[in-house]
Scaffold this active site. Structure first.
Site, PDB file in Angstrom:
ATOM      1  N   LYS A 206       0.724  -1.433  -0.010  1.00 41.99           N
ATOM      2  CA  LYS A 206       0.125  -0.119  -0.075  1.00 41.99           C
ATOM      3  C   LYS A 206       1.342   1.484   0.109  1.00 41.99           C
ATOM      4  CE  LYS A 206      -3.667   1.803   2.432  1.00 41.99           C
ATOM      5  NZ  LYS A 206      -4.852   1.493   4.090  1.00 41.99           N
TER       6      LYS A 206
ATOM      7  N   LEU B  25      -7.222   8.538   3.438  1.00 46.08           N
ATOM      8  CA  LEU B  25      -6.940   7.565   4.125  1.00 46.08           C
ATOM      9  C   LEU B  25      -8.409   6.760   4.654  1.00 46.08           C
ATOM     10  CD1 LEU B  25      -4.363   7.311   5.276  1.00 46.08           C
ATOM     11  CD2 LEU B  25      -4.083   6.453   3.366  1.00 46.08           C
TER      12      LEU B  25
ATOM     13  N   SER C   3      -9.574   1.383   2.835  1.00 46.03           N
ATOM     14  CA  SER C   3      -7.899   2.669   2.134  1.00 46.03           C
ATOM     15  C   SER C   3      -7.628   1.365   1.842  1.00 46.03           C
ATOM     16  CB  SER C   3      -7.319   3.427   2.598  1.00 46.03           C
ATOM     17  OG  SER C   3      -7.179   2.869   4.142  1.00 46.03           O
TER      18      SER C   3
ATOM     19  N   ILE D 240      -7.740   0.622   9.761  1.00 47.26           N
ATOM     20  CA  ILE D 240      -8.210   1.520  11.675  1.00 47.26           C
ATOM     21  C   ILE D 240      -9.954   1.779  10.901  1.00 47.26           C
ATOM     22  CG2 ILE D 240      -8.331   4.138  10.200  1.00 47.26           C
ATOM     23  CD1 ILE D 240      -7.230   4.850  12.311  1.00 47.26           C
ATOM     24  N   GLY D 241     -10.696   1.278   9.943  1.00 49.03           N
ATOM     25  CA  GLY D 241     -11.701   0.980  10.732  1.00 49.03           C
ATOM     26  C   GLY D 241     -13.000  -0.131   9.462  1.00 49.03           C
TER      27      GLY D 241
ATOM     28  N   SER E 136     -10.085  -1.665   6.472  1.00 47.53           N
ATOM     29  CA  SER E 136      -9.765  -0.414   5.252  1.00 47.53           C
ATOM     30  C   SER E 136      -8.548  -1.712   4.645  1.00 47.53           C
ATOM     31  CB  SER E 136      -8.142  -0.029   5.409  1.00 47.53           C
ATOM     32  OG  SER E 136      -8.768   1.706   5.882  1.00 47.53           O
TER      33      SER E 136
END
Length: 509
Positions: free
Chosen positions: A98, A147, A173, A194-195, A197
């Site tokens: 990434k 992001l 992301s 973080i959520g 991604s």
């Protein structure tokens, strides 16, 4: 930010791609939505290359050690001869990365136009570990503005499309990673989460992904907005084309004891565990009671449950524990600065916020907090975590069993149309709780079975908006459908073991 600066960065990207890798006149017409077969049919790859990209997992490939003779591979071949064996567990394995993960001498914009000319001075800790294990880093992949989208829509490079249906999202992301693996242009990739991604891109592109518990995998040298934030902590994890490859990634990193160089990491090695499938209990969360899943998701859950029941796995239903409250907390934790830094970074260079940026930055609980308010919010996070654990414990007593894992949707839909990925709750809740989760492919949208639920009555405004997106299964044609295995905190190894048992029940090796 001037258009010439963006054009220069795009030109730099294009010049880094081998000229014989462009499709040119072989590029399909815009009306062709499913382009997943192009790599094996375009004629740019030899039969042997197609065989490798289509049929091998990372675990199989590192055993085979079959690579093109690029400089790094040549070096590894020489080292293999000198050592009479491989340099490490990933000897010769190509890994995609990434774009936000720092790579020495490469641009590192982390989703911001303001950082478009930022050059990483050193490799991230995780890259050093994988490189020492023999990995070959050969490509970097797209990411969205800030992001903070479940979409691969970059203000710099544009939107990454889903290879199975270009009208649909690749997720985010880590959407570039998801699309590349789905297209079989990568065998293993590195994402962050973080959520959701890692997990949304894995599910939307029919591959595997793992969101580890925090502080297990190195994040040293990363540069992001709100650097040092501890209100909610991002993790690094793998996307891959088999569950064994998730295990390979984790074991390779943790076997070198990265906590000795990165002291914020917990000193927990990768552990080998056993589980008895005859005593396994899986709790099914059919709906999070905020946004109702579309028919393909419910069908995938139902069919998977039937497989589990056939081999004697105990199934119970899992009632979600106020997941709307969970979203209210985590969306506030993302931006305890009221998103001031994020907005300033865009304003400094005239970068316009994309619609999904505006959506997440304008969540109702996003506001600038003082120290006391920040502490109150952290306390609310911890109280929610404690309450969730308490309910889990009480349900084990009520059902007179240990609940080994949860099986849940990854999101309320298969890969959604571009710009519509607004409800992260099916993934972000586990970031809030810091539970490890693994994604695995289950099905694809079925044009016959997955008809619209005409009698469903939405629960709220967002649920209604989401319900109206599913006008017919044809909109989501060819989209992969994945599911999510969830275990308690620091039970990463158990998460993959539960996934192994579930897949075996489905008839997979």
């Amino acid at each position: 930010m001037s258009s010439s600066s963006i054009q220069r960065i795009i030109q730099l990207r294009d010049e880094s791609i081998p000229k014989d890798s462009f499709l040119g006149n072989l590029m399909p017409d815009i009306s062709v939505l499913n382009v997943s077969s192009i790599p094996r049919q375009c004629g740019l790859l030899s039969d042997n290359e197609v065989n490798i990209t289509e049929n091998y997992t990372a675990c199989q490939l590192v055993t085979l050690i079959a690579q093109e003779a690029i400089n790094r591979a040549k070096y590894l071949d020489e080292e293999f001869k000198r050592r009479s064996g491989p340099i490490g567990a990933l000897h010769g394995l190509p890994i995609s990365v990434k774009d936000m993960i720092p790579m020495r001498g490469r641009t590192n914009n982390a989703g911001w136009m303001k950082w478009i000319d930022q050059i990483a001075e050193d490799d991230a800790h995780i890259l050093k570990i994988l490189y020492a294990a023999g990995a070959i880093f050969y490509v970097r992949t797209n990411q969205p503005q800030t992001l903070m989208h479940i979409e691969g829509d970059s203000a710099i490079y544009g939107t990454t499309l889903n290879p199975f249906n270009r009208n649909l999202s690749s997720g985010g992301s880590s959407g570039g990673e998801g699309a590349l693996l789905g297209l079989k242009g990568s065998i293993m990739g590195i994402g962050t989460d973080i959520g959701g991604s890692i997990r949304a891109p894995a599910a939307y592109n029919g591959v595997y992904g793992l969101k580890p518990t925090t502080f297990r995998i190195p994040v040293q040298s990363f540069k992001v907005a709100q650097l040092g934030r501890e209100s909610i902590v991002a993790v690094v994890g793998p996307l891959a084309r088999s569950r064994e490859d998730l295990h390979l990634f984790m074991k390779t990193i943790l076997d070198v004891q990265p906590w000795l160089k990165e002291p914020s990491l917990v000193p927990i090695p990768w552990r080998s565990i056993t589980l008895d499938s005859n005593k396994l209990t899986v709790a099914i969360m059919w709906d999070d009671n905020v946004v109702h899943p579309h028919p393909p998701i419910t069908r995938a859950l139902r069919e998977t449950v039937e497989h589990l029941k056939k081999i004697g796995i105990r199934i119970i239903d899992w009632e979600p524990i106020d997941h709307q409250k969970g979203w209210n907390i985590i969306s506030a934790l993302y931006f305890c600065n009221g998103a001031e830094e994020e907005r300033n970074m865009m304003e400094d260079v005239g970068e316009q916020p994309l619609p999904l940026t505006e959506w997440i930055l304008n969540q109702p609980n996003v506001k600038k907090r003082n120290w006391s308010e920040m502490n109150e919010l952290i306390s609310e996070r911890e109280n929610y975590r404690t309450h969730y654990a308490q309910i889990w414990n009480e349900r084990e007593i009520s059902f007179n069993c240990s609940i080994d894992c949860l099986l849940t949707p990854v999101g309320p839909s298969a890969a959604p149309p571009h710009g519509t990925s607004k409800w992260w709750g099916y993934t972000s809740i586990w970031n809030l709780l810091d539970y490890p989760t693994a994604i695995f492919p289950v099905s694809t949208v079925d044009l016959v079975k997955d008809q619209v639920e005409i009698d469903y009555r939405p629960k709220n405004i967002l649920d209604n908006e989401h319900y109206k997106l599913y006008t017919s299964p044809e909109v989501y044609a060819n989209s992969p459908v994945g599911l999510q295995v969830v275990c308690r905190r620091y039970n990463d190894e158990k998460t993959l073991k539960c996934l192994e048992i579930i897949e075996q029940a489905m008839g997979r090796d």
